[in-house]
Design a protein around this motif. Sequence first.
Motif, PDB file in Angstrom:
ATOM      1  N   VAL A  41      -3.366 -11.152  -1.409  1.00 33.61           N
ATOM      2  CA  VAL A  41      -4.506 -10.834  -2.261  1.00 33.61           C
ATOM      3  C   VAL A  41      -3.962 -10.228  -3.545  1.00 33.61           C
ATOM      4  O   VAL A  41      -3.094  -9.357  -3.498  1.00 33.61           O
ATOM      5  N   THR A  42      -4.456 -10.707  -4.676  1.00 33.05           N
ATOM      6  CA  THR A  42      -4.021 -10.123  -5.940  1.00 33.05           C
ATOM      7  C   THR A  42      -5.028  -9.070  -6.367  1.00 33.05           C
ATOM      8  O   THR A  42      -6.224  -9.343  -6.469  1.00 33.05           O
ATOM      9  N   LEU A  43      -4.520  -7.873  -6.583  1.00 33.97           N
ATOM     10  CA  LEU A  43      -5.368  -6.786  -7.063  1.00 33.97           C
ATOM     11  C   LEU A  43      -5.167  -6.618  -8.560  1.00 33.97           C
ATOM     12  O   LEU A  43      -4.042  -6.667  -9.050  1.00 33.97           O
ATOM     13  N   PHE A 103      -8.891   2.061   1.270  1.00 34.66           N
ATOM     14  CA  PHE A 103      -8.895   1.256   2.488  1.00 34.66           C
ATOM     15  C   PHE A 103      -9.729   0.000   2.278  1.00 34.66           C
ATOM     16  O   PHE A 103     -10.508  -0.104   1.330  1.00 34.66           O
ATOM     17  N   ILE A 104      -9.544  -0.945   3.191  1.00 24.99           N
ATOM     18  CA  ILE A 104     -10.414  -2.110   3.275  1.00 24.99           C
ATOM     19  C   ILE A 104     -11.427  -1.836   4.387  1.00 24.99           C
ATOM     20  O   ILE A 104     -11.066  -1.352   5.457  1.00 24.99           O
ATOM     21  N   SER A 105     -12.701  -2.086   4.119  1.00 22.92           N
ATOM     22  CA  SER A 105     -13.729  -1.856   5.123  1.00 22.92           C
ATOM     23  C   SER A 105     -14.889  -2.811   4.901  1.00 22.92           C
ATOM     24  O   SER A 105     -14.747  -3.821   4.197  1.00 22.92           O
ATOM     25  N   LYS A 134      -5.683  -6.286   7.785  1.00 22.21           N
ATOM     26  CA  LYS A 134      -5.280  -4.988   7.245  1.00 22.21           C
ATOM     27  C   LYS A 134      -4.105  -5.201   6.310  1.00 22.21           C
ATOM     28  O   LYS A 134      -3.362  -6.184   6.456  1.00 22.21           O
ATOM     29  N   PRO A 135      -3.916  -4.294   5.350  1.00 21.72           N
ATOM     30  CA  PRO A 135      -2.724  -4.386   4.513  1.00 21.72           C
ATOM     31  C   PRO A 135      -1.474  -4.258   5.391  1.00 21.72           C
ATOM     32  O   PRO A 135      -1.445  -3.388   6.270  1.00 21.72           O
ATOM     33  N   VAL A 190      -0.976  -7.744  -2.552  1.00 16.87           N
ATOM     34  CA  VAL A 190      -1.059  -7.056  -1.270  1.00 16.87           C
ATOM     35  C   VAL A 190      -1.049  -8.116  -0.177  1.00 16.87           C
ATOM     36  O   VAL A 190      -1.770  -9.104  -0.272  1.00 16.87           O
ATOM     37  N   THR A 191      -0.222  -7.910   0.833  1.00 16.26           N
ATOM     38  CA  THR A 191      -0.211  -8.857   1.948  1.00 16.26           C
ATOM     39  C   THR A 191      -1.111  -8.338   3.050  1.00 16.26           C
ATOM     40  O   THR A 191      -0.960  -7.216   3.518  1.00 16.26           O
TER      41      THR A 191
END
Lengths: 235, 235
Positions: free
Chosen positions: A128-130, B36-38, B110-111, B128-129
């Motif tokens: 994912v590119t931020l 965070f991702i949520s 999740k990252p 980000v992976t």
Amino acid sequence: DIADAAARLLGSRDLSGRRVLVSAGPTREPLDPVRFISNPSTGKMGFAVARVAARRGAEVVLVTGPVDLPDPPGVRTIRVVTAEEMASAVEEEAREIDLYVGAAAVSDFKPRVAAATKKKKSDEDEEVTLTRTPDILAALGKRFAGKAEAPILVGFAAETEALLQNARKKLAAKRCDLVVANKVGRPGVGFASDRNRVTLVGPGERANIEGTKEQVADAILDWVVPVLEERRPRG
Amino acid sequence: DIADAAARLLGSRDLSGRRVLVSAGPTREPLDPVRFISNPSTGKMGFAVARVAARRGAEVVLVTGPVDLPDPPGVRTIRVVTAEEMASAVEEEAREIDLYVGAAAVSDFKPRVAAATKKKKSDEDEEVTLTRTPDILAALGKRFAGKAEAPILVGFAAETEALLQNARKKLAAKRCDLVVANKVGRPGVGFASDRNRVTLVGPGERANIEGTKEQVADAILDWVVPVLEERRPRG
């Protein structure tokens, strides 16, 4: 409520005639229709500033990200989701204000692309590119730099390390008047708590404040009032 | 409260002697100490299932992600943050249960790396992976497949499109007994709402249910009770 009404009658009205803009809460940056990047801000600190400023006589506009809090009484409240929506609302509402308090925990990054439908599971890793979101405080600093109508700008710095150093950097880089610095990642204070422990960092001074978020809000406004009296004397 | 107490006295106790495990809420997958991702799950649906199952006589354990809801009365509530923590808690608590209702909106990704300190702003884009999190429902389906002690497994499918097709796929792939499918992205129902509109999708039947989340919870349990009586008759 009754406490607010009593405070309005009895308490200090030292912000009467002042226009105050406050941002609060987190923002959410969508990855797809159901997933987003966010942070644990509950909006309590910004809502406390808005409530206390209104109680002290100011006309208050509050721009908030998604939080579980009701509109504070007597405060015009604008609800947004993303950093870009917050930036637009703040830019629009910042006309003819005396004070901006940027208490929102705005996401600095957002996914460059938000998928139109929910991503299906796969066992593959995914990149994912931020990309950066607008810097709301810096934009206000730039917009008002050197202008007679410049409002007082108060920023917040939530840091996990090098608290004072990062706060001083923010003060200079964003051209703001006060930075409210707090260390995050400690239990019982800060995110999601009713209490806060902060350091107010101005150009030449600093002060440690600990108390309920309303007490911290009062301390911030106590710092602001004399600066306002000097820089923007009431007509 | 009084309503629960009255319902316990007056209402159906058709889950008495049954052990029920429910998952609820979102999970949060850290990018760094503050981000965070949520997803927007508020936990209301899972909490309603836990509350209603307890009211109908079951011994209930609720594993929930970060939500703003108090522990339901009479329900052992375990609070977790990440998908991995939720997977561990569910795995641990799934011993000797009669029914698992997976109402949590678990992050699928999740990252791969969570930064130890807050990421500083930069103007550079950043990659980000994202990597898969454990599939809690599929793990239970696999663990209990063909076993005499297999509990009834109920999954949820929040979909933005192809609702029934995705629900049927999930029913087969996860080896569960019932999928509660709901379309997300419509205002007033689903995420953050007190009401829900769902389709119960079983191996050979389906039913549309609309109502409060408690009514939907009751409809799910109404479907479960006869299957339990047949598959796991009480000693």
